[in-house]
Design an enzyme around this catalytic site. Structure first.
Site, short mmCIF file in Angstrom:
data_model
loop_
_atom_site.label_atom_id
_atom_site.label_comp_id
_atom_site.label_asym_id
_atom_site.label_seq_id
_atom_site.Cartn_x
_atom_site.Cartn_y
_atom_site.Cartn_z
N GLY A 1 0.81 -1.21 0.00
CA GLY A 1 0.00 0.00 0.00
C GLY A 1 0.85 1.26 0.00
N ASP A 2 0.20 2.39 -0.25
CA ASP A 2 0.84 3.71 -0.23
C ASP A 2 1.95 3.85 -1.26
OD1 ASP A 2 -0.86 4.29 1.91
OD2 ASP A 2 0.60 3.51 3.36
N GLY B 1 1.54 5.16 -4.22
CA GLY B 1 1.30 6.33 -5.06
C GLY B 1 0.18 6.08 -6.06
N LYS B 2 -0.80 5.26 -5.64
CA LYS B 2 -1.91 4.93 -6.52
C LYS B 2 -2.76 6.16 -6.85
CE LYS B 2 -3.18 1.88 -3.49
NZ LYS B 2 -2.02 1.86 -2.59
N LYS C 1 -1.76 9.30 -7.15
CA LYS C 1 -1.09 10.09 -8.19
C LYS C 1 -1.22 9.41 -9.55
CE LYS C 1 3.30 11.39 -10.07
NZ LYS C 1 4.63 11.95 -9.98
N GLY D 1 -5.96 5.69 1.80
CA GLY D 1 -5.67 7.13 1.83
C GLY D 1 -4.86 7.43 0.58
N HIS D 2 -5.49 8.00 -0.42
CA HIS D 2 -4.82 8.24 -1.71
C HIS D 2 -4.60 9.74 -1.90
CE1 HIS D 2 -6.40 4.16 -3.46
NE2 HIS D 2 -5.72 4.03 -2.35
N THR D 3 -3.36 10.10 -2.15
CA THR D 3 -3.03 11.51 -2.28
C THR D 3 -2.96 11.92 -3.74
OG1 THR D 3 -1.61 11.15 -0.39
CG2 THR D 3 -1.40 13.29 -1.48
N ARG E 1 -22.98 -13.72 4.87
CA ARG E 1 -24.31 -13.48 4.27
C ARG E 1 -25.29 -12.79 5.22
NH1 ARG E 1 -24.19 -19.54 2.32
NH2 ARG E 1 -23.44 -19.59 4.45
N GLN F 1 -5.04 -0.36 -1.07
CA GLN F 1 -4.07 -1.26 -0.39
C GLN F 1 -3.06 -1.79 -1.43
OE1 GLN F 1 -7.71 -2.00 0.56
NE2 GLN F 1 -7.17 -0.15 1.67
N THR G 1 -5.37 -7.06 4.68
CA THR G 1 -6.71 -6.49 4.77
C THR G 1 -7.71 -7.59 4.39
OG1 THR G 1 -8.06 -4.56 4.22
CG2 THR G 1 -6.81 -5.55 2.39
N LYS H 1 8.52 7.66 -6.48
CA LYS H 1 9.40 8.14 -5.42
C LYS H 1 10.89 7.86 -5.65
CE LYS H 1 6.60 9.03 -1.62
NZ LYS H 1 6.23 8.88 -0.24
N LEU H 2 11.29 7.79 -6.91
CA LEU H 2 12.71 7.60 -7.20
C LEU H 2 13.52 8.78 -6.64
CD1 LEU H 2 14.74 5.73 -8.65
CD2 LEU H 2 14.48 7.18 -10.68
#
Ligand code: GDP
Ligand code: IMO
Ligand code: MG
Length: 428
Positions: free
Chosen positions: A12-13, A15-16, A18, A40-42, A143, A224, A239, A331-332
């Protein structure tokens, strides 16, 4: 290109948000297919404004895109309304948001049970986001869940909530020594909330299928990541849904043949929030430095993210279980300034080398990374816009990741902004 799946290739996290924002410009639809407000997607817009999205697809920030909360998502109505008003207050047009009638609702008892279960687990806790995700999916599979469509039939809604609370209250009161919830109060609250999004409830499976017939482009925005998948992740530290690409079909109602590309979002190093194995984790100054350079603090819970070196075993695994066609390496830029950068190429598991994800969870816990050192670079990468703008060592780092991960790196992130991206191959 009709349907494209965007998935997290790690924990997760990656950069989905972006990536979705970037590709959203070429899409008519953006669909969330699993998870809920544990995400939490930024998204950072070209004017510098940044947004944190939890439940609403990141495509909401792209004018003209229709956004769908798919059937595989779990929806907390209070969070939905809060997120909608937060966006509207900032001038975002939210009129193009639809919610699947088949999505399940996170009820207040799911949140209460999530939190109390974690507290009772003590040191053995998963480190969930405490948003009721696991308990809501448990009810779905058992159910006894409450669905968005039940909001359209008060009688059924009352019956379902009363039946659920008969059992949940026993659990809350007798096992966990907590206060029980009043069924009438729960129903009245949720019906009041529903008034504000009733007109968004739709047969989204039908609409998406019609969109595909018109050859419109649909982005399926995973939340995720692969290693948090309930089937393919580091169980039980996962999750309760399927973020992997297979989950995109189940959670949206699009058949597998409708999917044209699977884009893995991959961070140039590794992070994880919550408990569970993490072979390349750094608990020293190097880890602290990645955390501060990369701003690795949770968008949802604010928790510090655990940090570590890039793990090619995980990436290869993600390529395999998702059928990844392209990687977006993010994030390179964060790695600038390191003298040399280790890449984990395999594991030593109890004295034996493996280049693949161990078969058993015990194997993952015992995995000791085998590193290869790549020379670092000092240059600031944030202004690079083509692959050639990158220093030779950064290019070599990307190429090595590409070789080890067994899928091409088609885009590279060099900063949080949409424009801070190097596109090497067209992905959509
Ligand atoms: P998500 O959950 O996968 O959408 O990722 P998050 O939003 O939780 O975390 C990713 C963070 O990295 C956010 O703060 C993004 O703005 C930021 N980000 C994304 N891509 C890049 C990049 O290439 N470079 C830098 N420096 N930051 C990035
Ligand atoms: P995005 O979409 C990182 C983690 C939690 C915990 C585990 C189970 O922003 O990448 P849950 O509340 O889902 O039952 O928690 O999963 N987790 C995430 N970690 N990014 C996320 O979302 C996450 N969503 C859940 O920290 O370890
Ligand atoms: Mg996130």
């Amino acid at each position: 290109m009709p349907a494209i799946v965007l998935i997290g290739a790690q924990w997760g996290d990656e950069g989905k948000g972006k990536a979705t924002d970037l590709l959203g410009e070429q899409a008519q639809w953006v669909v969330r297919y699993q998870g809920g407000n544990n995400a939490g997607h930024t998204v950072v817009l070209p004017d510098g404004q940044d947004f944190a999205l939890h439940l609403i697809p990141s495509g909401i920030l792209t004018p003209g895109v229709t956004n769908v909360i798919g059937n595989g998502v779990v929806v907390d109505p209070a969070v939905l309304l809060e997120e909608l008003s937060g966006l509207e207050e900032r001038g975002v047009d939210t009129s193009r948001l639809l919610i699947s009638a088949d999505a399940h609702l996170i009820m207040p008892y799911h949140v209460a049970i999530d939190r109390v279960t974690e507290r009772y687990l003590g040191k053995k806790q998963i480190g969930t986001t405490g948003r009721g995700i696991g308990p809501c999916y448990q009810d779905k599979v058992a159910r006894v869940g409450v669905r968005v469509q039940d909001l359209l039939d008060e009688k059924i809604l009352r019956q379902k909530v009363e039946a659920a609370l008969e059992y949940k209250n026993q659990l809350l009161v007798k096992v966990y020594n907590r206060r029980g919830l009043d069924a009438e109060e729960v129903v009245d609250t949720v019906l009041g909330q529903a008034e504000r999004f009733r007109d968004r409830i739709a047969d989204t499976k039908l609409l998406l299928s019609q969109a595909l017939e018109r050859r419109e482009t649909i982005l399926l925005e995973g939340s995720q990541g692969t290693l948090l998948d309930v089937d393919h992740g580091t169980y039980p530290f996962v999750t309760s849904s399927n973020p992997t690409s297979g989950g995109a079909c189940a959670g949206s109602g699009i058949g597998p043949a409708g999917i044209n590309a699977v884009i893995g979002i991959l961070k140039a190093y590794t992070t994880r929030v919550g408990a569970g194995p993490f072979p390349t984790e750094l608990t020293d100054e190097a880890g602290e430095s990645l955390r501060s350079q990369g701003g690795e603090f949770g968008v949802t819970t604010g928790r510090s993210r655990r940090t570590g070196w890039f793990d090619a075993v995980l990436a290869r695994y993600a390529t395999r279980v998702n059928g990844i066609t392209d990687y977006f390496l993010t994030k390179l830029d964060v790695l600038s300034g390191l003298e040399s950068i280790p890449i984990c190429v395999g594991y030593d598991v109890d004295g034996e080398r493996t280049d693949e994800m161990p078969m058993t969870q015990t194997g993952v816990h015992h995995a000791v990374p085998i590193y290869e050192e790549m020379p670092g670079w000092t240059e600031d990468l944030s202004g690079a816009r083509t692959f050639k703008d990158l220093p030779a060592n950064a290019q070599a780092y990307v190429q090595r990741i590409e070789e080890l991960s067994k899928a091409r790196v088609s885009a590279i992130g060099v900063g949080p902004g949409r424009e801070q991206t190097i596109v090497r191959h067209s992905m959509a």
